[in-house]
Design a protein around this motif. Structure first.
Motif, PDB file in Angstrom:
ATOM      1  N   ASP A 246      -2.366   7.764   7.871  1.00  0.00           N
ATOM      2  CA  ASP A 246      -1.534   6.944   8.760  1.00  0.00           C
ATOM      3  C   ASP A 246      -0.321   6.386   8.011  1.00  0.00           C
ATOM      4  OD1 ASP A 246      -3.268   7.408  10.844  1.00  0.00           O
ATOM      5  OD2 ASP A 246      -4.377   5.520  10.577  1.00  0.00           O
ATOM      6  N   ILE A 247      -0.538   5.949   6.779  1.00  0.00           N
ATOM      7  CA  ILE A 247       0.579   5.421   5.986  1.00  0.00           C
ATOM      8  C   ILE A 247       1.559   6.533   5.646  1.00  0.00           C
ATOM      9  CG2 ILE A 247       1.209   4.199   3.868  1.00  0.00           C
ATOM     10  CD1 ILE A 247      -1.554   2.919   3.898  1.00  0.00           C
ATOM     11  N   VAL A 248       1.034   7.740   5.450  1.00  0.00           N
ATOM     12  CA  VAL A 248       1.922   8.896   5.217  1.00  0.00           C
ATOM     13  C   VAL A 248       2.881   9.057   6.389  1.00  0.00           C
ATOM     14  CG1 VAL A 248       2.009  11.413   5.067  1.00  0.00           C
ATOM     15  CG2 VAL A 248       0.375  10.138   3.674  1.00  0.00           C
ATOM     16  N   TRP A 249       2.367   8.956   7.614  1.00  0.00           N
ATOM     17  CA  TRP A 249       3.226   9.107   8.794  1.00  0.00           C
ATOM     18  C   TRP A 249       4.251   7.977   8.888  1.00  0.00           C
ATOM     19  CZ3 TRP A 249       3.855  13.500  11.021  1.00  0.00           C
ATOM     20  CH2 TRP A 249       2.813  14.430  11.040  1.00  0.00           C
ATOM     21  N   VAL A 250       3.868   6.780   8.470  1.00  0.00           N
ATOM     22  CA  VAL A 250       4.833   5.674   8.447  1.00  0.00           C
ATOM     23  C   VAL A 250       5.955   5.977   7.462  1.00  0.00           C
ATOM     24  CG1 VAL A 250       5.156   3.243   7.834  1.00  0.00           C
ATOM     25  CG2 VAL A 250       3.154   3.931   9.163  1.00  0.00           C
ATOM     26  N   VAL A 251       5.591   6.467   6.278  1.00  0.00           N
ATOM     27  CA  VAL A 251       6.594   6.805   5.259  1.00  0.00           C
ATOM     28  C   VAL A 251       7.507   7.922   5.760  1.00  0.00           C
ATOM     29  CG1 VAL A 251       6.905   7.830   2.967  1.00  0.00           C
ATOM     30  CG2 VAL A 251       5.241   5.992   3.298  1.00  0.00           C
ATOM     31  N   LEU A 252       6.930   8.925   6.390  1.00  0.00           N
ATOM     32  CA  LEU A 252       7.746  10.015   6.927  1.00  0.00           C
ATOM     33  C   LEU A 252       8.701   9.490   8.006  1.00  0.00           C
ATOM     34  CD1 LEU A 252       5.166  12.947   7.207  1.00  0.00           C
ATOM     35  CD2 LEU A 252       7.231  12.915   5.785  1.00  0.00           C
ATOM     36  N   GLY A 253       8.203   8.603   8.857  1.00  0.00           N
ATOM     37  CA  GLY A 253       9.066   8.041   9.895  1.00  0.00           C
ATOM     38  C   GLY A 253      10.216   7.246   9.303  1.00  0.00           C
ATOM     39  N   LEU A 254       9.938   6.433   8.284  1.00  0.00           N
ATOM     40  CA  LEU A 254      10.988   5.658   7.630  1.00  0.00           C
ATOM     41  C   LEU A 254      12.003   6.577   6.945  1.00  0.00           C
ATOM     42  CD1 LEU A 254       8.849   2.787   6.043  1.00  0.00           C
ATOM     43  CD2 LEU A 254      10.490   2.582   7.935  1.00  0.00           C
TER      44      LEU A 254
END
Length: 345
Positions: A246-254
């Protein structure tokens, strides 16, 4: 006559002497790059510091992944009564060699760190910012060595192992900062992008560091403990792995948001390219992470994932440095209070 032909005509007894001469010449060049440094040689030493810090991070993971975490069961000695590997009933010679090799690599990191310090002290004029960043390197090696002893004495407690990795991450950050600062001047920092975009860059750095913390929690919960005597976090592996994802997806979104903002505001090309490189590295790391999860985390892929995490970290820091400018090397530093037509950080 080609160079290869000329080399073949050299008498066999003369080749060792020629090789020794070349080694002496390279040794002199290496010494002068430290004792009589140039801005270019300092930058090369800083890059070497980045490489060796990433290298020891990856080899440290290899120690754990090969079950060699307690290959040297004591500290600072390798085995009771010996600083070098000696026959020991509890550990195989291979495991001992792997762990001892990683300990020896610390001396290479220290040597490069000392070279950075000497070089920044020897160059004229001295730059206080470089001295501070270079001083972090040998200090960090000392802290890591002492903490490594705690890791061994705690029998690879996952908390101590996790902190050991995160300290290497911080040392890599300091080494990269030295590399970046050594290639620019000391003028007050000027933003090259909108203030909100610069803030987004700092948020991204924080998110990536949180991602690294989540990664070590997954590692400390997973199967590769480093030794059968090592303890593990008591979390459910699927839960922490999903949180990490989930944090990976947050980083990708940012990262995508940063890349989009840089393009629509016509920001400098190097910043846009840096963000694009970061996105590419993150996507490759994400694919690798999912593959290793589907394949039940084989050791080889975990090792590559550790390397990928270091590359993501460096690529993130690189983008942040690309979004501001401190003038060229050797440029006069403006007097404080002098008007400036570009907003500073």
């Amino acid at each position: 006559m080609t160079a290869a032909d000329q080399q073949q005509r050299v008498p066999a007894e003369g080749r060792p002497a020629a090789f020794a001469d070349r080694m002496r010449e390279r040794g002199r060049d290496l010494f002068h790059s430290v004792w009589a440094p140039t801005p270019g040689s300092i930058r090369r030493w800083a890059l070497a510091s980045v490489v060796v810090n990433v290298g020891i991070t990856v080899t440290g993971a290899a120690v754990r992944l090969t079950g060699s975490g307690l290959g040297c069961p004591t500290w600072p000695r390798c085995t009771p009564g010996s600083f070098v590997p000696a026959p020991h009933d509890s550990h195989s010679p291979v495991n001992m060699a792997i762990e001892f090799g990683n300990r020896l690599l610390s001396f290479l990191v220290l040597a490069v760190a000392v070279a950075c310090v000497v070089a920044v002290l020897r160059i004229a004029p001295r730059r206080a910012s470089l001295i501070r960043l270079a001083a972090v390197q040998p200090a960090g090696v000392l802290v890591q060595a002492l903490w490594g002893g705690l890791v061994v004495r705690s029998l690879l407690n996952p908390v101590t192992v996790s902190v050991h990795f995160l300290l290497s991450t911080l040392m890599t950050m300091a080494a990269f900062a030295l590399f970046a600062r050594s290639g620019e001047g000391d003028a007050p920092p000027r933003r090259l992008v909108h203030r909100d975009i610069r803030t987004l860059g700092f948020v991204l750095v924080t998110a990536v560091f949180v991602l690294l913390i989540a990664g070590v929690v997954v590692t400390g919960t997973g199967p590769h403990s480093g030794d059968v005597a090592a303890s593990r976090f008591g979390f459910d592996i699927e839960t922490v792995a999903r949180l990490h994802a989930d944090i990976v997806w947050v980083v990708l979104g940012l990262t995508f948001a940063l890349l989009f903002a840089l393009h629509v505001t016509d920001s400098p090309g190097r910043a846009r390219r840096g963000a694009l490189v970061l996105l590419g590295v993150e996507l490759a790391q994400g694919v690798l992470g999912y593959v290793q999860y589907w394949l039940a985390v084989p050791a080889v892929l975990v090792g590559l994932h550790v390397l990928g995490s270091a590359l993501v970290w460096i690529a993130t820091l690189r983008v942040v440095f690309m979004m501001r400018d401190r003038g060229p090397l050797g440029a006069a530093v403006p007097v404080r209070g002098e008007p400036d037509d570009v907003h500073t950080l």
